[in-house]
Design a protein around this motif. Sequence first.
Motif, PDB file in Angstrom:
ATOM      1  N   PRO A  10     -68.269  76.679  30.443  1.00  0.00           N
ATOM      2  CA  PRO A  10     -69.314  77.091  30.233  1.00  0.00           C
ATOM      3  C   PRO A  10     -70.419  76.584  29.029  1.00  0.00           C
ATOM      4  O   PRO A  10     -70.739  77.361  28.224  1.00  0.00           O
ATOM      5  N   VAL A  11     -70.375  75.491  28.899  1.00  0.00           N
ATOM      6  CA  VAL A  11     -71.380  74.847  27.860  1.00  0.00           C
ATOM      7  C   VAL A  11     -72.499  74.000  28.750  1.00  0.00           C
ATOM      8  O   VAL A  11     -71.981  73.103  29.341  1.00  0.00           O
ATOM      9  N   ALA A  12     -73.571  74.331  28.333  1.00  0.00           N
ATOM     10  CA  ALA A  12     -74.843  73.871  29.023  1.00  0.00           C
ATOM     11  C   ALA A  12     -75.571  72.792  28.216  1.00  0.00           C
ATOM     12  O   ALA A  12     -75.656  73.015  26.908  1.00  0.00           O
ATOM     13  N   ILE A  13     -76.235  72.160  28.832  1.00  0.00           N
ATOM     14  CA  ILE A  13     -77.334  70.909  28.295  1.00  0.00           C
ATOM     15  C   ILE A  13     -78.590  71.744  28.379  1.00  0.00           C
ATOM     16  O   ILE A  13     -79.153  72.242  29.251  1.00  0.00           O
ATOM     17  N   GLY A  14     -79.258  71.629  27.126  1.00  0.00           N
ATOM     18  CA  GLY A  14     -80.478  72.185  26.866  1.00  0.00           C
ATOM     19  C   GLY A  14     -81.593  71.261  27.620  1.00  0.00           C
ATOM     20  O   GLY A  14     -81.482  70.147  27.480  1.00  0.00           O
TER      21      GLY A  14
ATOM     22  N   CYS B  34     -67.648  69.945  31.597  1.00  0.00           N
ATOM     23  CA  CYS B  34     -68.297  70.803  31.141  1.00  0.00           C
ATOM     24  C   CYS B  34     -69.867  70.823  31.725  1.00  0.00           C
ATOM     25  O   CYS B  34     -69.952  69.810  32.277  1.00  0.00           O
ATOM     26  N   GLY B  35     -70.444  71.706  31.344  1.00  0.00           N
ATOM     27  CA  GLY B  35     -71.918  71.854  31.923  1.00  0.00           C
ATOM     28  C   GLY B  35     -72.851  70.626  31.493  1.00  0.00           C
ATOM     29  O   GLY B  35     -73.877  70.488  32.103  1.00  0.00           O
ATOM     30  N   ILE B  36     -72.354  70.045  30.540  1.00  0.00           N
ATOM     31  CA  ILE B  36     -73.191  68.859  29.922  1.00  0.00           C
ATOM     32  C   ILE B  36     -73.021  67.562  30.673  1.00  0.00           C
ATOM     33  O   ILE B  36     -73.879  66.732  31.032  1.00  0.00           O
ATOM     34  N   ASP B  37     -71.739  67.642  31.484  1.00  0.00           N
ATOM     35  CA  ASP B  37     -71.370  66.468  32.106  1.00  0.00           C
ATOM     36  C   ASP B  37     -72.276  66.311  33.246  1.00  0.00           C
ATOM     37  O   ASP B  37     -72.268  67.262  34.159  1.00  0.00           O
ATOM     38  N   GLY B  38     -72.875  65.086  33.522  1.00  0.00           N
ATOM     39  CA  GLY B  38     -73.603  64.776  34.678  1.00  0.00           C
ATOM     40  C   GLY B  38     -75.172  66.075  34.542  1.00  0.00           C
ATOM     41  O   GLY B  38     -75.456  66.278  35.716  1.00  0.00           O
TER      42      GLY B  38
END
Length: 246
Positions: free
Chosen positions: A169-173, A124-128
């Motif tokens: 499509p989950v992102a890190i803020g 997901c978008g959080i990874d890396g």
Amino acid sequence: MCTKNDSCASQLINALPHIRALRGKTIVVKYGGNAMINSELKLAVIEDIVFMAAVGIKTVLVHGGGPEIDLMLKKIGKESSFVNGLRYTDQETMEIVQMVLCGKVNKDICVLIEEGGAQAIGICGIDGSLLQARCTKQNELGLVGEIVKIETSLLENILKSGVIPVISPVAIGIDADKGKSLNVNADTAAAKIAAALCAEKLILITDVRGILSDVHNPQTLIPFAKRDQLDKLKRRHHLRRHDSKS
């Protein structure tokens, strides 16, 4: 009499010029809509993804999962809410989105690709810190993010190994939203990833037929348009966001 094998051979011959042109190139595919909930369409999409990998096309798959999210929210007694086609995402909804997209949907797609004969890795978008985002300026959307940066090195390394990255499509803020998980539109995420990777093509697989000059009339499909034509349609309010539910 033509047989099924004859038909397959003919299709492969017709596809050869495209295969040669795209071999070694990167294609980003956004997978969503009815193609995710119709079992026949699902298998057809996965077969195409596996085929592209088999002929040497570097494929990145970005998926949605709106129906699965809606189902889980319904199970816990929470009503889905949308603002201008984007899911309103409070903290509880964000937890469900992350659980469903990054867990169940992502891994289910990876299993299908593996069963089809290719290798896939679900991220997901959080990874890396793959997808870095800030909350949208539209406060009424809650924890919905706008992507401001793509960390392409992770994807490039995965693609070099011949593995298909399957992205939720989950992102890190970042900045004021540092540490938050943010829901981002899958179409937008796919487009941003394609641009960051300098992809040869961006393919959107969805239940929406295409761009319509009249959203209520399916016969007004615009099969091809240049950027300036799209800008004109947008100014005239002929273009508006379709409910993505992802």
